[in-house]
Motif scaffolding. Structure first.
Motif, PDB file in Angstrom:
ATOM      1  N   GLU A 345       8.098  -9.449 -19.780  1.00  0.00           N
ATOM      2  CA  GLU A 345       7.610 -10.315 -20.741  1.00  0.00           C
ATOM      3  C   GLU A 345       6.735 -11.389 -19.855  1.00  0.00           C
ATOM      4  N   TYR A 349       2.560 -11.655 -19.841  1.00  0.00           N
ATOM      5  CA  TYR A 349       1.765 -12.943 -20.587  1.00  0.00           C
ATOM      6  C   TYR A 349       0.916 -13.330 -19.496  1.00  0.00           C
ATOM      7  N   PHE A 353      -1.499 -11.393 -22.075  1.00  0.00           N
ATOM      8  CA  PHE A 353      -1.394 -12.371 -23.409  1.00  0.00           C
ATOM      9  C   PHE A 353      -1.545 -13.987 -23.490  1.00  0.00           C
ATOM     10  N   ALA A 357      -2.557 -16.020 -26.624  1.00  0.00           N
ATOM     11  CA  ALA A 357      -1.469 -17.198 -26.861  1.00  0.00           C
ATOM     12  C   ALA A 357      -1.898 -18.581 -26.732  1.00  0.00           C
ATOM     13  N   GLN A 393       7.070  -5.941 -27.309  1.00  0.00           N
ATOM     14  CA  GLN A 393       5.904  -7.031 -26.831  1.00  0.00           C
ATOM     15  C   GLN A 393       4.807  -7.010 -27.678  1.00  0.00           C
ATOM     16  N   ASN A 397       3.842 -10.094 -30.116  1.00  0.00           N
ATOM     17  CA  ASN A 397       2.570 -10.597 -29.827  1.00  0.00           C
ATOM     18  C   ASN A 397       1.614 -10.543 -31.059  1.00  0.00           C
ATOM     19  N   ALA A 399      -0.169  -7.971 -31.198  1.00  0.00           N
ATOM     20  CA  ALA A 399      -1.441  -7.571 -30.456  1.00  0.00           C
ATOM     21  C   ALA A 399      -2.382  -6.728 -31.050  1.00  0.00           C
TER      22      ALA A 399
END
Length: 647
Positions: A345, A349, A353, A357, A393, A397, A399
């Motif tokens: 994770e 990030y 991400f 984010a 994930q 997210n 995404a």
């Protein structure tokens, strides 16, 4: 000695790519009979209005509604040949599948059936790879390559590509073109496709993009240009992000993107992938997979705002410092599939991400995980767990994503079990399907969970956007209005905010600036170049002892220029409404002076910088020419915004 070194480097680097070239070959399976569809899908044919744009971290359609990219990679046109042996022998092609330089499956399945299966998967968009060689191939594809689509006989690979694009867009899919390779062969190792300019210049590469963007500009559902796939090291040299040389991927992407938007189609999304690999995969030597980490300090500002999407690829058998190799070229670094849930994770990030984010920064943009995948025949606990965690994930997210690959064979050219077990949809020689849509594929539940996970839908309100300007190595003129007026300060390094924004911040050193969205500019355009103090009114010395380049009354800063470190000129544009004249001096020559919270992010890491408040506009730049002092920007004149702009 050089030949020995080259051979050693080739062996070490051959597997440094992230496309599943090292995926397990297909395990023997019988031909698939009629099967029930078990995937719970979203409505892939939902109404949407092109073109697509971005608002903050989201892709939106022309109505401002969220358009989450639920995509598949329909590969083949980028090439399937592994690089040695007879091209006509399927055994020399990836997974024994000879794509003949066109999207896979056209020999086995009619286009309408393929599109129906894509819809059943819940897809709304297709990433469609191509090679630059494909654009120039004049020989028609063999009849056998389009046996299930006889109307395509006698066409060149590009003409087949045209037909596929038309079928997809007529069927309601969004198409994102992806320059995957230079030569039509399988990617991604030491294959001659390492960089956008392998074997050609950056200008020639951009020329190809302008050609293709113009070719489809009248088709509004061709929505994006994915500039280049998995930029990586060749035998001798690494790509970089911002060094200004011939291997600078950040600069090359900026150049091609601006040409596409200015010369071909201003409506396209521009997709920029991070750097896929640098260095030698040997313990003790620098090496790694930077992906999008450099974006935090150096992002892209394009000539058309709301068009930038960043992308990254993740495969379990690779890692942030692992090439994906086994044996030669394998290091002791963790693979993604070796990580704990918490490690994965955090790594996802840090590598990707954070871009979506961390809103309200110069780098904020949608992140499209445009490649990830795994084999239907994968039995290993670690790879399966990784796939569970990655899809989780992606869901958490919210995404955008694209599975690799979408289409493959389930039998070889002779009818024996074979082909690519990674494909979501696999077809035998008779066109019978197996894969994620059918019972027995362990990936089905994970795919269904990803499709049905809650996410943002409906209208996405417009938000304040921030744009970084950089004069590190060249001009950065992001304004089409200013470009139309010619070179406004010949010989200087110039930076200009995109149309629809204003300059709000400057660095004391390093030449970087920050812009923010604004409707302040008058629709008539025009600008004023300020090279002296003629617009500083009597009694209005706002930076005593310093040289002040101040905008005329009723104008605001949109750009600046430098000669070396010295401020050369300020660029001002007329406002659509009267501007308040009172203001304050914002000094930043001895430290940062920015609004609380630092809206826009750190646009000049390691340098002092100043930034007007969000409720202010910048109307002047002050600097000194004193001996032994830096002649770079030292202060801004910040004035209150008028009326609605102040809110």
């Amino acid at each position: 000695m050089k030949s020995l070194l080259r051979a050693a480097l080739c062996a070490l680097l051959l597997t440094a790519g992230a496309v599943p070239a090292q995926a397990a070959q297909a395990s023997p399976t019988g031909p698939a009979g009629p099967a029930s569809e078990t995937v719970t899908t979203a409505d892939a044919a939902e109404a949407w209005t092109p073109p697509l744009s971005t608002r903050g971290r989201y892709v939106v359609d022309a109505q401002g509604d969220r358009f989450r990219l639920r995509s598949g990679n329909w590969d083949g046109a980028q090439g399937s040949w592994n690089g040695s042996g007879d091209r006509n022998d399927p055994a020399t092609h990836h997974s024994g599948q000879n794509a003949n330089g066109i999207p896979l499956g056209l020999d086995r399945v009619p286009l309408p059936t393929l599109l129906a299966d894509f819809r059943a998967l819940g897809l709304n968009s297709i990433r469609l790879p191509f090679s630059n060689e494909m654009l120039r191939t004049t020989a028609p594809v063999p009849d056998a390559a389009v046996a299930a689509n006889p109307a395509l006989r006698g066409r060149t690979p590009l003409q087949v590509f045209d037909a596929v694009v038309a079928a997809l867009t007529d069927g309601g899919f969004a198409v994102i073109l992806n320059n995957h390779t230079v030569t039509t062969r399988w990617c991604c190792g030491l294959d001659g496709n390492e960089r956008w300019n392998s074997g050609r210049s950056t200008a020639q590469w951009a020329d190809d993009w302008v050609f293709l963007a113009r070719r489809y500009r009248d088709n509004p559902r061709v929505v994006g240009a994915d500039l280049y796939n998995e930029v990586r090291r060749d035998v001798w040299d690494d790509p970089n992000w911002g060094l200004g040389d011939n291997h600078d991927w950040h600069a090359a992407a900026q150049e091609a993107a601006d040409r596409i938007l200015a010369e071909a189609n201003p409506n396209l999304l521009i997709v920029v992938e991070g750097i896929n690999w640098f260095g030698l995969p040997i313990d003790g030597f620098p090496h790694g997979r930077p992906t999008l980490t450099p974006v935090r300090t150096l992002s892209h500002t394009l000539v058309a705002s709301g068009k930038l999407v960043y992308s990254a690829h993740f495969y379990g058998y690779t890692g942030p410092h692992h090439s994906g190799a086994t044996g030669i070229g394998e290091t002791s670094d963790l693979r993604y599939q070796d990580m704990s849930a918490a490690q994965l994770e955090q790594t996802l990030y840090d590598q990707a991400f954070f871009v979506s984010a961390e809103t309200g920064a110069h780098f904020t943009a949608p992140v499209w995980i445009s490649e990830f995948g795994i084999g239907a025949d994968e039995t290993g606990a670690a790879p399966r767990t990784w796939f569970d965690r990655l899809t989780g994930q992606l869901a958490r997210n919210d995404a955008d994503f694209a599975y690799w690959p979408l289409v493959g064979w389930s039998t070889d050219a002779q009818g024996a079990p074979g082909g690519d077990t990674w494909a979501m949809l696999r077809y035998d020689a008779a066109g019978r399907r197996s894969g994620v849509l059918d019972a027995g594929d362990w990936r089905t539940a994970r795919w269904s969970g990803l499709l049905t996970a809650p996410g943002r839908t409906g209208p996405v309100p417009a938000t304040t956007a921030w744009y970084q300007l950089t004069t590190d190595h060249r001009d950065h003129n992001a304004s089409l209005l200013t470009r139309a007026g010619g070179d406004w300060d010949s010989g200087a390094r110039k930076a200009v905010c995109p149309d629809g924004s204003r300059l709000t911040g400057l660095a004391h050193t390093g030449g970087r600036g920050l812009c923010t969205t604004s409707g302040l500019r008058a629709p008539t355009g025009g600008h004023t170049v300020v090279r002296d103090e003629r617009y500083v009114p009597a009694g209005g010395d706002w930076a005593g002892g310093y040289t002040k380049f101040q905008c005329p009354a009723g104008q605001f800063l949109t750009g600046y220029s430098l000669r070396g470190e010295r401020v050369s000129a300020a660029l001002c544009a007329p406002a659509r409404t009267a501007l308040p004249a009172a203001g304050r001096t914002l000094w930043f020559d001895r430290g940062d002076n920015r609004p609380p919270g630092g809206p826009g992010g750190d646009y000049a890491l390691g340098h002092y910088k100043g930034q007007c408040l969000p409720t202010e506009y910048a109307a002047g730049i002050a600097f000194t020419t004193r001996v032994a002092a830096r002649p770079s920007p030292a202060a801004l004149l910040c004035r209150p915004l008028p009326g609605p702009e102040a809110g």
